[in-house]
Structure formats: structure tokens, C-alpha cells
Write a protein that holds these residues in place. Structure first.
Motif, PDB file in Angstrom:
ATOM      1  N   VAL A  51      -4.372   0.684   8.855  1.00 37.27           N
ATOM      2  CA  VAL A  51      -4.321   0.452   7.418  1.00 37.27           C
ATOM      3  C   VAL A  51      -4.192  -1.061   7.235  1.00 37.27           C
ATOM      4  CG1 VAL A  51      -3.136   1.060   5.270  1.00 37.27           C
ATOM      5  CG2 VAL A  51      -3.083   2.638   7.178  1.00 37.27           C
ATOM      6  N   PHE A  96      -2.211  -6.474   5.008  1.00 34.14           N
ATOM      7  CA  PHE A  96      -0.854  -6.699   4.509  1.00 34.14           C
ATOM      8  C   PHE A  96      -0.427  -8.131   4.788  1.00 34.14           C
ATOM      9  CE2 PHE A  96       0.151  -2.393   3.509  1.00 34.14           C
ATOM     10  CZ  PHE A  96      -0.581  -1.618   4.397  1.00 34.14           C
ATOM     11  N   LEU A 139       4.544   4.900   5.180  1.00 35.86           N
ATOM     12  CA  LEU A 139       3.912   3.895   6.033  1.00 35.86           C
ATOM     13  C   LEU A 139       4.892   2.768   6.343  1.00 35.86           C
ATOM     14  CD1 LEU A 139       1.278   2.852   7.376  1.00 35.86           C
ATOM     15  CD2 LEU A 139       0.742   1.737   5.213  1.00 35.86           C
ATOM     16  N   TYR A 181      -2.155  -9.080   8.263  1.00 30.84           N
ATOM     17  CA  TYR A 181      -2.090  -8.201   9.416  1.00 30.84           C
ATOM     18  C   TYR A 181      -2.498  -6.776   9.044  1.00 30.84           C
ATOM     19  CZ  TYR A 181       2.544  -6.794   7.543  1.00 30.84           C
ATOM     20  OH  TYR A 181       3.582  -6.345   6.753  1.00 30.84           O
ATOM     21  N   ALA A 207       6.643  -5.745   2.893  1.00 34.69           N
ATOM     22  CA  ALA A 207       5.215  -6.036   2.696  1.00 34.69           C
ATOM     23  C   ALA A 207       4.459  -4.787   2.248  1.00 34.69           C
ATOM     24  CB  ALA A 207       4.609  -6.569   3.992  1.00 34.69           C
ATOM     25  N   VAL A 208       4.836  -3.639   2.795  1.00 33.85           N
ATOM     26  CA  VAL A 208       4.090  -2.408   2.527  1.00 33.85           C
ATOM     27  C   VAL A 208       4.555  -1.725   1.245  1.00 33.85           C
ATOM     28  CG1 VAL A 208       3.546  -0.132   3.450  1.00 33.85           C
ATOM     29  CG2 VAL A 208       3.661  -2.093   4.984  1.00 33.85           C
ATOM     30  N   MET A 259      -4.334  -1.530  -0.239  1.00 35.38           N
ATOM     31  CA  MET A 259      -4.490  -1.246   1.173  1.00 35.38           C
ATOM     32  C   MET A 259      -5.511  -0.131   1.354  1.00 35.38           C
ATOM     33  SD  MET A 259      -0.994   0.769   2.146  1.00 35.38           S
ATOM     34  CE  MET A 259      -0.675   2.408   1.537  1.00 35.38           C
ATOM     35  N   SER A 309       6.075   1.852  10.146  1.00 34.17           N
ATOM     36  CA  SER A 309       5.728   0.558  10.730  1.00 34.17           C
ATOM     37  C   SER A 309       6.957  -0.281  11.071  1.00 34.17           C
ATOM     38  CB  SER A 309       4.817  -0.234   9.783  1.00 34.17           C
ATOM     39  OG  SER A 309       5.528  -0.595   8.618  1.00 34.17           O
ATOM     40  N   ILE A 340      -1.813  -2.478  10.107  1.00 30.96           N
ATOM     41  CA  ILE A 340      -0.831  -1.550  10.673  1.00 30.96           C
ATOM     42  C   ILE A 340      -1.609  -0.500  11.442  1.00 30.96           C
ATOM     43  CG2 ILE A 340       1.023   0.074  10.212  1.00 30.96           C
ATOM     44  CD1 ILE A 340       1.708  -1.469   7.703  1.00 30.96           C
TER      45      ILE A 340
END
Lengths: 74, 261
Positions: free
Chosen positions: B93, B96, A51, B38, A20-21, B1, A55, B40
């Protein structure tokens, strides 16, 4: 700066947070484990890659800087 | 983001190991996100540890975000969140995730299934659909919890059901008390039963109509429309339910999932 990454397959639980990131860096394979995508030019920014690693709920991603020094996990 | 700083304006232990936090945005003071996404959260800045939490509030409340977390795991995130006090600042952050109501689903019957804190993104989606988007199509929710003493937001969902005719929900306890008058067992069995007894499945256009047997509300829900499923919670429920839905002919493109770990 250009980070490189490694997925510790045994630790990966397929949470897919990394996908997702940093979708240009990670994807899930057929066994629902994260794998590193072979770069074809377009890349995620280094901060997105870090990140993604930070995470990960199981710390299954290692991140290395350009000199090869591991910067994550600490 | 985008990176955000927010202040804890409310922190409640609402039931069992479930905690509610209201984070008022500081910088920037507004957030844009889609219901179901969501954030982070930085939970140990010195060690760089971050954890993912679904946003439980609807996007229209752009000056703050609400979180619903289960601190039972006792990991880094749980420890951090348990100790947060009103007035303290947090960093995260966002946004997402792709666990959002797809445009292709809005004309279908929307079926939401949650276990435990999986209700978090689903609450955001349901509130957004009903209150902000004034969605008129049928919306069903099944929420599986273990024990009665762990339950929360029950009255809130009851009130939504009274106010919005197109919303129906059921709480299902896997460990109900004696003489529990409502549904019990696991969400999977209830949803499969509903799916089998309900509308035509587009994957099998010759499927025969089944008249709902137990729940009179199902007869009102029956329409010649496809169903879209949104599942959130523990991975075992998601994997089992996804498999069973496929067995009764639901196309996997109509099943959207978010596993909580």
C-alpha cells in the motif's frame, strides 16, 4: 464498523508509522510515544486504522472491533 | 493511499547485508508518489504483518519502484525480502510519509545526511531534484557507512557529481580500512564542521562569515542562503545531529528527519 485502538506505551518506539497512516487516530506526544487522539467526529477509515497497527514495527497497537473482540495482533 | 500488486523483476545482494529490489507494478501499473515517501509491504499475509520501506527510485519511473533494504535485523521484513525471487508477486500500500523536499526549501542549500539504508529515500529525492526537476541550487550529501565492503552506489553518486555541478557528496566510513584516503568518522562531526564553516544562519543574522578551510568545494557552496537539512537513518544519528544543529543555531523548521528502525 468502527474499530477502537489501544497503544501499548512500553512497546512504542516512536516510529510514527501509525501517525502517517491514520493521522486522525494517532499522534506522538511530547515523549515521542504514540497516543490515541480523542475523536471529534472526523475519523480514519477502519482499514487505515488496521493498516497503521499492522505496520507498527513493534506491534504496539491493539485493535478491537465493535464487539470488543481484539482483531490485531492476532 | 492505494493497494498495489507488483512483480519482483530484480533482486540483488549488493553489498554486505544490503539488498536491492526492483518491483515492476502489475495492478495498477502506475504509481504516483513524492520522492522520499515509503510503501507498506505485506510480509506475512496470513498473520497480517506489514513493514515500511522507503522508495529508492524517483517518481518519474512510475511503472516500478526500487527498494534498498538492510536485512541485518533478521525480522519479519528481512526474512521475507531475503527470500523473494524474480517473478514472485508482492503486495503493498502506498504512498505514505512527509519526508519530502518541502516547497519552502527549494531556494535554499539542500543538505542531505544518511546512514546505512537511510540513503534510500534520499536517493529518490536527489535523483528527482537533479534529473526530473533539473534543480539548480546546491545539493550536498553526506553518507555514513561502517566499512568499505558494505558500500554500494558509490560510482553512481560519483557519476552524478561529475554530471551535475551543483551536486557534491562525501562517503564517510566509521570503520575505514588502513590508509583510507577519504573522510572517516561519523557524519555528525562532518556536517557540523561544514555548517559552522559555511553560510550565514538565518536564525542568527549577525553570524560572521567563515571561510572554508579544508574543502575547496565549500567555497563554491558558500552563498547567502539558508540551509535545509534532510536526515535519514538510525535514530541516534538523527537525535544527536538535530541537537547539534540546533546548538549552532539552525532553526528546527529547517531540519527534516526520517528515523529508520
Amino acid at each position: 464498523m468502527s474499530y477502537s485502538v489501544k497503544v501499548l506505551r512500553d512497546k512504542c518506539i516512536g516510529a510514527a508509522s501509525c501517525v502517517a497512516v491514520a493521522p486522525k487516530t494517532f499522534k506522538l506526544d511530547s515523549q515521542n510515544k504514540a497516543v490515541v487522539i480523542k475523536s471529534t467526529g472526523d475519523k480514519d477509515a477502519d482499514d487505515a486504522i488496521l493498516l497503521a497497527a499492522q505496520s507498527c514495527p513493534t506491534a504496539a497497537i491493539e485493535v478491537y472491533d465493535e464487539s470488543g473482540k481484539k482483531i490485531w495482533p492476532l | 493511499m492505494q493497494s498495489f500488486t507488483a512483480r519482483v523483476s530484480e533482486h540483488q545482494l549488493i553489498a554486505g547485508s544490503f539488498q536491492y529490489l526492483h518491483l515492476e507494478l502489475v495492478n495498477p501499473d502506475k504509481i504516483e508518489f513524492q520522492a522520499g515517501q515509503y510503501l507498506i509491504l505485506t510480509v506475512e499475509a496470513a498473520k497480517g504483518i506489514r513493514r515500511n520501506y522507503s522508495i529508492a527510485s524517483r517518481p518519474e519511473m512510475s511503472h516500478a519502484v526500487e527498494l534498498l533494504v538492510d536485512v541485518k535485523p533478521q525480522g519479519s521484513g528481512s526474512q521475507y525480502l531475503k527470500n523473494l525471487k524474480p517473478g514472485e508477486q508482492v503486495k503493498f500500500v502506498a504512498p505514505f510519509g512527509n519526508f519530502v523536499v518541502q516547497d519552502a526549501c527549494v531556494n535554499h542549500q539542500l543538505l542531505f545526511v544518511a546512514t546505512g539504508s537511510g540513503i534510500s529515500p534520499i536517493r529518490s529525492m536527489i535523483l528527482d531534484l537533479l534529473i526530473t526537476k533539473k534543480h539548480q541550487g546546491p545539493i550536498r550529501l553526506w553518507w555514513g557507512m561502517r566499512r568499505q565492503e558494505d558500500c554500494f552506489w558509490v560510482e553512481d553518486f560519483d557519476n552524478l557529481e561529475k554530471e551535475y555541478q551543483n551536486f557534491k557528496w562525501d562517503l564517510i566510513l566509521s570503520r575505514p580500512p588502513k590508509n583510507w584516503p577519504l573522510h572517516f568518522g561519523h557524519v555528525t562531526q562532518h556536517l557540523i564542521e561544514y555548517t559552522k564553516q559555511s553560510t550565514i544562519n538565518p536564525a542568527k543574522p549577525r553570524t560572521v562569515w567563515y571561510r572554508a578551510k579544508r574543502d575547496p568545494r565549500q567555497s563554491r557552496d558558500n552563498q547567502q542562503s539558508t540551509m535545509c537539512f534532510y536526515l535519514c537513518g538510525n535514530k541516534f544519528m538523527i537525535e544527536e545531529l538535530s541537537t547539534k544543529l540546533a546548538e549552532v543555531g539552525i532553526n528546527k523548521e529547517h531540519i527534516h528527519t526520517e528515523k529508520f528502525f
